[in-house]
Design an enzyme around this catalytic site. Structure first.
Site, PDB file in Angstrom:
ATOM      1  N   PRO A 169       0.793  -1.225   0.000  1.00 30.95           N
ATOM      2  CG  PRO A 169      -0.151  -1.137   2.120  1.00 30.95           C
ATOM      3  CD  PRO A 169       0.509  -2.079   1.160  1.00 30.95           C
ATOM      4  CG  ASN A 170      -0.219   4.247   1.309  1.00 28.77           C
ATOM      5  OD1 ASN A 170      -1.206   4.777   0.792  1.00 28.77           O
ATOM      6  ND2 ASN A 170      -0.271   3.651   2.486  1.00 28.77           N
ATOM      7  NE  ARG A 177       3.989   6.461   1.772  1.00 26.00           N
ATOM      8  CZ  ARG A 177       4.303   5.225   2.091  1.00 26.00           C
ATOM      9  NH1 ARG A 177       4.785   4.403   1.172  1.00 26.00           N
ATOM     10  NH2 ARG A 177       4.119   4.800   3.312  1.00 26.00           N
ATOM     11  CE1 TYR A 182       8.759   5.112   2.696  1.00 22.27           C
ATOM     12  CE2 TYR A 182       7.272   6.944   3.123  1.00 22.27           C
ATOM     13  CZ  TYR A 182       7.775   5.705   3.462  1.00 22.27           C
ATOM     14  OH  TYR A 182       7.317   5.052   4.584  1.00 22.27           O
ATOM     15  CG  ASN A 234       8.443  -1.940   0.262  1.00 21.50           C
ATOM     16  OD1 ASN A 234       7.929  -2.157   1.368  1.00 21.50           O
ATOM     17  ND2 ASN A 234       8.931  -0.753  -0.072  1.00 21.50           N
ATOM     18  CB  ALA A 237       1.500  -0.075   6.131  1.00 22.53           C
ATOM     19  CG  HIS A 240       5.449  -2.448   9.992  1.00 18.11           C
ATOM     20  ND1 HIS A 240       6.772  -2.832   9.919  1.00 18.11           N
ATOM     21  CD2 HIS A 240       5.344  -1.347   9.186  1.00 18.11           C
ATOM     22  CE1 HIS A 240       7.441  -1.972   9.141  1.00 18.11           C
ATOM     23  NE2 HIS A 240       6.589  -1.076   8.674  1.00 18.11           N
ATOM     24  CG  ASP A 247       0.377 -17.749   7.445  1.00 22.11           C
ATOM     25  OD1 ASP A 247       1.485 -17.919   8.001  1.00 22.11           O
ATOM     26  OD2 ASP A 247      -0.695 -17.700   8.067  1.00 22.11           O
ATOM     27  CD  GLU A 258      11.387  -7.332   5.341  1.00 24.92           C
ATOM     28  OE1 GLU A 258      12.137  -8.226   5.830  1.00 24.92           O
ATOM     29  OE2 GLU A 258      10.695  -6.574   6.045  1.00 24.92           O
ATOM     30  CB  SER A 262      12.187   4.682   4.796  1.00 25.90           C
ATOM     31  OG  SER A 262      11.402   3.673   5.422  1.00 25.90           O
ATOM     32  NE  ARG A 267       9.933   5.911   8.740  1.00 23.83           N
ATOM     33  CZ  ARG A 267       9.021   5.775   7.766  1.00 23.83           C
ATOM     34  NH1 ARG A 267       9.262   4.959   6.750  1.00 23.83           N
ATOM     35  NH2 ARG A 267       7.897   6.468   7.816  1.00 23.83           N
ATOM     36  NE  ARG A 271       7.050   3.991  10.048  1.00 25.42           N
ATOM     37  CZ  ARG A 271       5.978   4.169   9.281  1.00 25.42           C
ATOM     38  NH1 ARG A 271       5.642   3.267   8.397  1.00 25.42           N
ATOM     39  NH2 ARG A 271       5.238   5.259   9.376  1.00 25.42           N
TER      40      ARG A 271
END
Ligand code: DQA
Length: 312
Positions: A169-170, A177, A182, A234, A237, A240, A247, A258, A262, A267, A271
């Protein structure tokens, strides 16, 4: 010949730029949907320098296969000349993709069907039964597939690994953003970077998928089973929070890296947890978009070692 000339010739063979409804690229193929498929001149397309072949896509589309190296520039020129940005979603429509392509459900990037890759890998001629019962359309498809099979064999890409890049997401909001965190580069820049890094690293395909929805990400990971050799992810969010993504990655058990743009480790506390990490053999943080390039290179090296170990 300059790539602009190639792009102009491609558009001419497609019946002019106004006949182009949508376009997209993968590693070596330019995908085009047209308004009037009758205007596509396949012979003209195939005679253009750098074009290795063509494959018809559904009722109104065509894929133009280029040799490695030239596709990105030709695609950029096509985008400039038509004013149409590459789009995955335009290719979601089932009428533009073969039925045996599981990726159709994901983002419209239909890969080379398994039957073709298996036949090429086994160095077998393609039986027409792979393509279903004969009809004139399917006969055409069969000969397109045979042509593609020999192209794959000729370029050695039948055996090359295939990479899936998944973003959560995002990530589609890159560039807008929180630029201090980023950066200013966009998601389109990221896709370009991944494709060129993957091509350089020897992948035959690099599929980039982004969604803001957890279930879509689970679906794309599940669908990667048997279709891709490695995943760079990636989860944003969902890193986390998502046991479901962990799974899914464990279910398909593909080598996975992964990536975080950032410095997540510097952070907020929330996170500091990564659920997916348990399914990844490497984690890259804080390198900006370049982290994806490193992930793609590292994945290629990992797959080479792994295959080497299998053979030796
Ligand atoms: C991110 C870090 C996450 O914590 C965040 O929610 C993101 C992006 C990164 O790439 O740095 O969306 O995964």
């Amino acid at each position: 010949m300059a790539n602009t000339d190639v792009a102009e010739q491609v558009l001419d063979a497609l019946g002019g730029k106004d006949n182009v409804k949508a376009n997209d690229i993968c590693m070596t193929r330019l995908r085009i949907l047209t308004e009037k498929p009758g205007l596509i001149d396949l012979n003209k397309l195939r005679s253009i320098r750098g074009v290795l072949g063509t494959v018809r896509r559904g009722s109104n589309g065509v894929e133009i296969v280029f040799g490695p190296g030239s596709i990105n520039e030709v695609s950029d020129d096509i985008v400039r000349l038509t004013g149409i940005e590459p789009s995955y979603s335009a290719f979601r429509d089932s009428s533009s993709a073969p039925e045996d392509s599981i990726s159709v459900q994901i983002n419209g990037h239909a890969p080379i069907p398994k039957a073709v890759r298996a036949a090429v890998a086994a160095k077998k001629p393609l039986a027409s039964s792979h393509m279903g019962s004969p009809s004139s359309d399917e006969d055409d498809d069969a000969s397109d597939m045979e042509e593609l099979a020999s192209l794959l064999e000729a370029t050695g890409s039948a055996d090359s690994p295939r990479l899936l890049v998944v973003n959560g997401p995002n990530i589609n909001m890159l560039g807008v953003r929180e630029p201090k965190i980023y950066g200013r580069k966009t998601y389109a820049d990221l896709v370009r970077l991944c494709r060129s890094a993957a091509q350089e690293a020897g992948f035959s395909e690099c599929r980039c998928f982004q969604s803001n929805h957890e279930g879509d990400l689970v679906d794309v990971i599940q669908a990667a089973y048997g279709e891709f050799d490695g995943i760079v992810i990636n989860p944003a969010a969902y890193t986390h929070t998502s046991v479901a993504l962990l799974d899914a990655l464990k279910s398909v058990a593909l080598p996975t890296i992964e990536v975080h743009i950032s410095k997540v480790d510097e952070r907020e506390d929330f996170r500091q947890i990564s659920y997916v990490r348990a399914a990844c053999f490497e984690t890259i943080v804080g390198m900006g978009l370049e982290g994806y390039r490193k992930a793609i290179k590292d994945m290629a090296a990992h797959l080479r070692e792994h295959r080497g170990a299998e053979k030796g």
